[in-house]
Design a protein around this motif. Structure first.
Motif, PDB file in Angstrom:
ATOM      1  N   GLU A  61     -38.190  73.597 -61.201  1.00 14.36           N
ATOM      2  CA  GLU A  61     -37.482  73.232 -60.252  1.00 14.36           C
ATOM      3  C   GLU A  61     -36.436  74.618 -60.330  1.00 14.36           C
ATOM      4  O   GLU A  61     -35.647  75.145 -59.509  1.00 14.36           O
ATOM      5  CB  GLU A  61     -36.394  72.287 -60.266  1.00 14.36           C
ATOM      6  CG  GLU A  61     -37.424  71.124 -59.684  1.00 14.36           C
ATOM      7  CD  GLU A  61     -36.339  69.970 -60.107  1.00 14.36           C
ATOM      8  OE1 GLU A  61     -36.040  69.518 -61.187  1.00 14.36           O
ATOM      9  OE2 GLU A  61     -36.179  68.897 -58.700  1.00 14.36           O
ATOM     10  N   GLY A  62     -36.986  75.356 -61.250  1.00 16.69           N
ATOM     11  CA  GLY A  62     -35.770  76.858 -61.397  1.00 16.69           C
ATOM     12  C   GLY A  62     -34.752  76.622 -63.025  1.00 16.69           C
ATOM     13  O   GLY A  62     -35.379  75.988 -63.840  1.00 16.69           O
ATOM     14  N   ALA A  63     -33.845  78.110 -63.044  1.00 14.87           N
ATOM     15  CA  ALA A  63     -33.761  77.826 -64.303  1.00 14.87           C
ATOM     16  C   ALA A  63     -32.646  77.060 -64.589  1.00 14.87           C
ATOM     17  O   ALA A  63     -31.433  76.343 -63.785  1.00 14.87           O
ATOM     18  CB  ALA A  63     -32.636  79.500 -64.670  1.00 14.87           C
ATOM     19  N   VAL A  64     -31.908  76.394 -65.878  1.00 11.88           N
ATOM     20  CA  VAL A  64     -31.363  75.227 -66.566  1.00 11.88           C
ATOM     21  C   VAL A  64     -31.130  75.891 -68.173  1.00 11.88           C
ATOM     22  O   VAL A  64     -31.231  76.578 -68.546  1.00 11.88           O
ATOM     23  CB  VAL A  64     -32.352  74.242 -66.444  1.00 11.88           C
ATOM     24  CG1 VAL A  64     -31.383  72.794 -67.453  1.00 11.88           C
ATOM     25  CG2 VAL A  64     -33.359  73.645 -65.539  1.00 11.88           C
ATOM     26  N   ARG A  65     -29.974  75.356 -68.384  1.00 13.62           N
ATOM     27  CA  ARG A  65     -28.259  75.356 -69.491  1.00 13.62           C
ATOM     28  C   ARG A  65     -28.558  74.505 -69.923  1.00 13.62           C
ATOM     29  O   ARG A  65     -27.350  74.345 -68.392  1.00 13.62           O
ATOM     30  CB  ARG A  65     -28.057  76.816 -68.909  1.00 13.62           C
ATOM     31  CG  ARG A  65     -27.932  77.081 -70.553  1.00 13.62           C
ATOM     32  CD  ARG A  65     -26.779  78.980 -70.475  1.00 13.62           C
ATOM     33  NE  ARG A  65     -26.786  78.677 -71.662  1.00 13.62           N
ATOM     34  CZ  ARG A  65     -27.246  80.606 -72.060  1.00 13.62           C
ATOM     35  NH1 ARG A  65     -27.858  81.346 -70.834  1.00 13.62           N
ATOM     36  NH2 ARG A  65     -27.260  80.778 -73.165  1.00 13.62           N
ATOM     37  N   ARG A  66     -28.297  73.722 -71.062  1.00 15.01           N
ATOM     38  CA  ARG A  66     -27.221  72.421 -70.865  1.00 15.01           C
ATOM     39  C   ARG A  66     -26.071  73.488 -72.682  1.00 15.01           C
ATOM     40  O   ARG A  66     -26.510  74.482 -72.535  1.00 15.01           O
ATOM     41  CB  ARG A  66     -28.035  71.979 -72.029  1.00 15.01           C
ATOM     42  CG  ARG A  66     -29.268  70.895 -70.818  1.00 15.01           C
ATOM     43  CD  ARG A  66     -30.246  70.687 -71.537  1.00 15.01           C
ATOM     44  NE  ARG A  66     -30.761  69.824 -70.968  1.00 15.01           N
ATOM     45  CZ  ARG A  66     -31.183  68.424 -71.625  1.00 15.01           C
ATOM     46  NH1 ARG A  66     -30.663  67.945 -73.103  1.00 15.01           N
ATOM     47  NH2 ARG A  66     -32.417  67.843 -70.776  1.00 15.01           N
TER      48      ARG A  66
END
Length: 160
Positions: free
Chosen positions: A139-144
């Protein structure tokens, strides 16, 4: 410490290795492993990091999340696809799910047997995400946010 006390102490029941033996062991460990923070720092630096990252998990796992720029090469496909995707002159860093999974070890073994220079990334994708590094999903870029049990929350350097 007396011999009796050492025998009762589970840490010292077997004596520590001699310093030279310990140094050789730990030096060898660094030849086989890289940690998540070091891989992230090298990838974020200027220019070519001097290695490629290989995600050895399934397509479903890759879609769920992977390191940006990694090459997707499931372990079972290494014998037939490695030469098409990887250069034997460029070191490879493998990863899988996390510390409870030995998929990166199996991938590293398969690559080493084919003649590649290889290291395994300790912590795998789990610690990449837990330490707050960006990753990509279908779905795209993620950052936690960084997990305070795995990485400093107010600093980019843990001081290791």
């Amino acid at each position: 410490m007396t011999t009796t006390a050492a025998a009762a102490n589970p840490v010292l029941r077997v004596a520590p290795a001699a310093p030279a033996v310990a140094a050789a062991y730990f030096r060898a460990g660094l030849a086989f492993h890289a940690d998540v923070s070091d891989v992230a720092a090298a990838l974020a630096g200027e220019g070519d990091p001097g290695f490629v990252v290989v995600d050895s998990r399934s397509t479903a796992s890759w879609d769920q999340g992977h390191i940006p720029g990694a090459i997707h090469l499931p372990t079972a496909l290494i014998p037939e696809q490695a030469e098409q995707l990887l250069d034997k002159d460029v070191p490879v860093v493998t990863y899988c799910w996390g510390p409870g999974c030995n998929g990166a070890t199996r991938a590293a073994l398969a690559l080493a047997e084919l003649g590649y220079q290889v290291k395994e990334m300790l912590g795998g994708f789990e610690y990449w995400a837990r330490e707050g590094f960006a990753y990509e999903t279908w779905e795209g870029a993620v950052r936690r946010a960084a997990d305070p049990l795995t990485a400093p929350v107010d600093s980019e350097d843990c001081g290791c």
